[in-house]
Design a protein around this motif. Structure first.
Motif, mmCIF file in Angstrom:
data_model
loop_
_atom_site.group_PDB
_atom_site.id
_atom_site.type_symbol
_atom_site.label_atom_id
_atom_site.label_comp_id
_atom_site.label_asym_id
_atom_site.label_seq_id
_atom_site.Cartn_x
_atom_site.Cartn_y
_atom_site.Cartn_z
ATOM 1 N N VAL A 193 -13.965 27.603 24.945
ATOM 2 C CA VAL A 193 -14.325 26.911 23.703
ATOM 3 C C VAL A 193 -15.743 27.287 23.266
ATOM 4 C CG1 VAL A 193 -14.739 24.648 22.659
ATOM 5 C CG2 VAL A 193 -12.708 25.020 24.069
ATOM 6 N N THR A 194 -16.678 27.327 24.193
ATOM 7 C CA THR A 194 -18.053 27.705 23.854
ATOM 8 C C THR A 194 -18.101 29.127 23.316
ATOM 9 O OG1 THR A 194 -18.935 26.221 25.543
ATOM 10 C CG2 THR A 194 -20.409 27.960 24.748
ATOM 11 N N ALA A 195 -17.415 30.044 23.981
ATOM 12 C CA ALA A 195 -17.398 31.446 23.526
ATOM 13 C C ALA A 195 -16.757 31.558 22.146
ATOM 14 C CB ALA A 195 -16.657 32.311 24.536
ATOM 15 N N ALA A 196 -15.679 30.817 21.916
ATOM 16 C CA ALA A 196 -15.010 30.868 20.612
ATOM 17 C C ALA A 196 -15.921 30.335 19.507
ATOM 18 C CB ALA A 196 -13.710 30.078 20.653
ATOM 19 N N ARG A 197 -16.627 29.256 19.782
ATOM 20 C CA ARG A 197 -17.550 28.705 18.772
ATOM 21 C C ARG A 197 -18.703 29.656 18.497
ATOM 22 N NH1 ARG A 197 -17.621 22.265 20.329
ATOM 23 N NH2 ARG A 197 -15.468 21.883 19.704
ATOM 24 N N LEU A 198 -19.206 30.299 19.538
ATOM 25 C CA LEU A 198 -20.268 31.281 19.347
ATOM 26 C C LEU A 198 -19.748 32.460 18.520
ATOM 27 C CD1 LEU A 198 -23.102 32.364 19.927
ATOM 28 C CD2 LEU A 198 -22.227 33.244 22.105
ATOM 29 N N ALA A 199 -18.560 32.937 18.842
ATOM 30 C CA ALA A 199 -17.960 34.052 18.099
ATOM 31 C C ALA A 199 -17.727 33.689 16.638
ATOM 32 C CB ALA A 199 -16.650 34.468 18.755
ATOM 33 N N GLU A 200 -17.309 32.458 16.407
ATOM 34 C CA GLU A 200 -17.091 32.007 15.027
ATOM 35 C C GLU A 200 -18.415 32.039 14.259
ATOM 36 O OE1 GLU A 200 -15.167 28.183 12.646
ATOM 37 O OE2 GLU A 200 -15.127 28.232 14.828
ATOM 38 N N THR A 201 -19.471 31.576 14.883
ATOM 39 C CA THR A 201 -20.794 31.575 14.253
ATOM 40 C C THR A 201 -21.271 33.001 13.966
ATOM 41 O OG1 THR A 201 -21.372 29.533 15.396
ATOM 42 C CG2 THR A 201 -23.201 30.853 14.569
ATOM 43 N N LEU A 202 -20.992 33.914 14.885
ATOM 44 C CA LEU A 202 -21.449 35.298 14.753
ATOM 45 C C LEU A 202 -20.464 36.188 13.989
ATOM 46 C CD1 LEU A 202 -22.749 35.848 18.404
ATOM 47 C CD2 LEU A 202 -24.116 35.397 16.349
ATOM 48 N N HIS A 203 -19.332 35.611 13.582
ATOM 49 C CA HIS A 203 -18.273 36.393 12.925
ATOM 50 C C HIS A 203 -17.870 37.574 13.807
ATOM 51 C CE1 HIS A 203 -18.961 33.997 9.361
ATOM 52 N NE2 HIS A 203 -20.246 34.259 9.486
ATOM 53 N N ALA A 204 -17.664 37.274 15.083
ATOM 54 C CA ALA A 204 -17.391 38.314 16.068
ATOM 55 C C ALA A 204 -15.994 38.146 16.675
ATOM 56 C CB ALA A 204 -18.431 38.242 17.185
ATOM 57 N N LYS A 205 -15.441 39.236 17.104
ATOM 58 C CA LYS A 205 -14.180 39.225 17.839
ATOM 59 C C LYS A 205 -14.495 38.919 19.296
ATOM 60 C CE LYS A 205 -10.082 41.941 18.731
ATOM 61 N NZ LYS A 205 -9.279 43.048 18.230
ATOM 62 N N VAL A 206 -13.549 38.248 19.973
ATOM 63 C CA VAL A 206 -13.738 37.916 21.380
ATOM 64 C C VAL A 206 -12.690 38.631 22.221
ATOM 65 C CG1 VAL A 206 -13.889 36.076 23.092
ATOM 66 C CG2 VAL A 206 -14.534 35.605 20.745
ATOM 67 N N TYR A 207 -13.161 39.228 23.297
ATOM 68 C CA TYR A 207 -12.273 39.820 24.293
ATOM 69 C C TYR A 207 -12.351 38.939 25.532
ATOM 70 C CZ TYR A 207 -12.021 43.963 21.399
ATOM 71 O OH TYR A 207 -11.788 44.834 20.363
ATOM 72 N N PHE A 208 -11.323 38.121 25.730
ATOM 73 C CA PHE A 208 -11.234 37.322 26.943
ATOM 74 C C PHE A 208 -10.640 38.224 28.010
ATOM 75 C CE2 PHE A 208 -11.045 34.070 23.602
ATOM 76 C CZ PHE A 208 -12.074 33.245 24.024
ATOM 77 N N ALA A 209 -11.273 38.267 29.172
ATOM 78 C CA ALA A 209 -10.843 39.211 30.198
ATOM 79 C C ALA A 209 -10.813 38.558 31.568
ATOM 80 C CB ALA A 209 -11.780 40.412 30.213
ATOM 81 N N TYR A 210 -9.776 38.897 32.303
ATOM 82 C CA TYR A 210 -9.665 38.476 33.696
ATOM 83 C C TYR A 210 -9.630 39.721 34.557
ATOM 84 C CZ TYR A 210 -7.677 36.907 38.091
ATOM 85 O OH TYR A 210 -7.457 36.684 39.427
ATOM 86 N N ALA A 211 -10.520 39.801 35.521
ATOM 87 C CA ALA A 211 -10.541 40.915 36.468
ATOM 88 C C ALA A 211 -9.893 40.454 37.762
ATOM 89 C CB ALA A 211 -11.968 41.380 36.711
ATOM 90 N N ASP A 212 -8.700 40.943 38.021
ATOM 91 C CA ASP A 212 -7.920 40.535 39.186
ATOM 92 C C ASP A 212 -8.443 41.254 40.432
ATOM 93 O OD1 ASP A 212 -5.993 39.958 41.105
ATOM 94 O OD2 ASP A 212 -4.332 40.091 39.666
#
Length: 176
Positions: free
Chosen positions: A34-53
């Motif tokens: 949620v924090t990353a999404a809100r920051l991305a919304e403010t910055l008009h940025a795309k988000v890459y959510f990533a999991y490193a297995d």
């Protein structure tokens, strides 16, 4: 001898409209997403959510930040296991980001999280890497020997690292 490029003003990726890379893991509190999404919304940025297995190894890295990966055991692919884990992570992201207008993608990576997230951030020219703090309990020896993901990222690549607290210790001093 080639010198390792150091952080510098000339290497700063502009924050506005440049991607964010966000390290996630199963069972992580949604505050990181949620924090990353809100920051991305403010910055008009795309988000890459990533999991490193950590149970997979990178066999090949592609220019777009995706990877071809395989299991640690050459006799067992584990495809059903990692695909189920991937599907569960994507479902959790969709549920958490249901009302968010942010543009996002999920990337399933392999191996050490610091290296995988750094590769992805380089590939998508991310302005920042976002991670959550480690969950409390167990792993003190491992944490002592290996350090934390945020620390590794901050010391081994040039992008800013935002660390989202996932638990808080109350340091109130008792009044006498």
């Amino acid at each position: 001898m080639n010198e390792t490029p150091q952080p510098g003003v000339e290497r700063i990726t502009p924050f506005a409209r440049n991607a964010l890379v966000v390290g996630i893991e199963p069972g992580q509190p949604e505050i990181v997403v949620v924090t990353a999404a809100r920051l991305a919304e403010t910055l008009h940025a795309k988000v890459y959510f990533a999991y490193a297995d950590p149970e997979r190894i990178t066999e090949r890295e592609f220019p777009d930040g995706t990877v071809q990966h395989g299991g640690l055991d050459p006799d067992f692919s584990g495809d059903e296991i990692w695909q189920a884990k991937r599907d569960k992570l994507i479902a959790a992201l969709r549920n958490t980001l249901l009302s968010s207008p942010v543009d996002w993608e999920f990337r399933y990576l392999a191996g050490r999280a610091d290296r995988a997230l750094t590769h992805l951030a380089r590939a998508v020219d991310a302005s920042m890497i976002v991670v959550g703090t480690r969950r409390p309990g167990g792993g003190r020896v491992k944490r002592l020997l290996e350090g934390t993901l945020g620390r590794h990222l901050a010391h081994h690549q040039h992008r800013p690292v935002l660390i989202i607290p996932t638990t808080v210790v109350d340091w109130k001093i008792p009044l006498e």
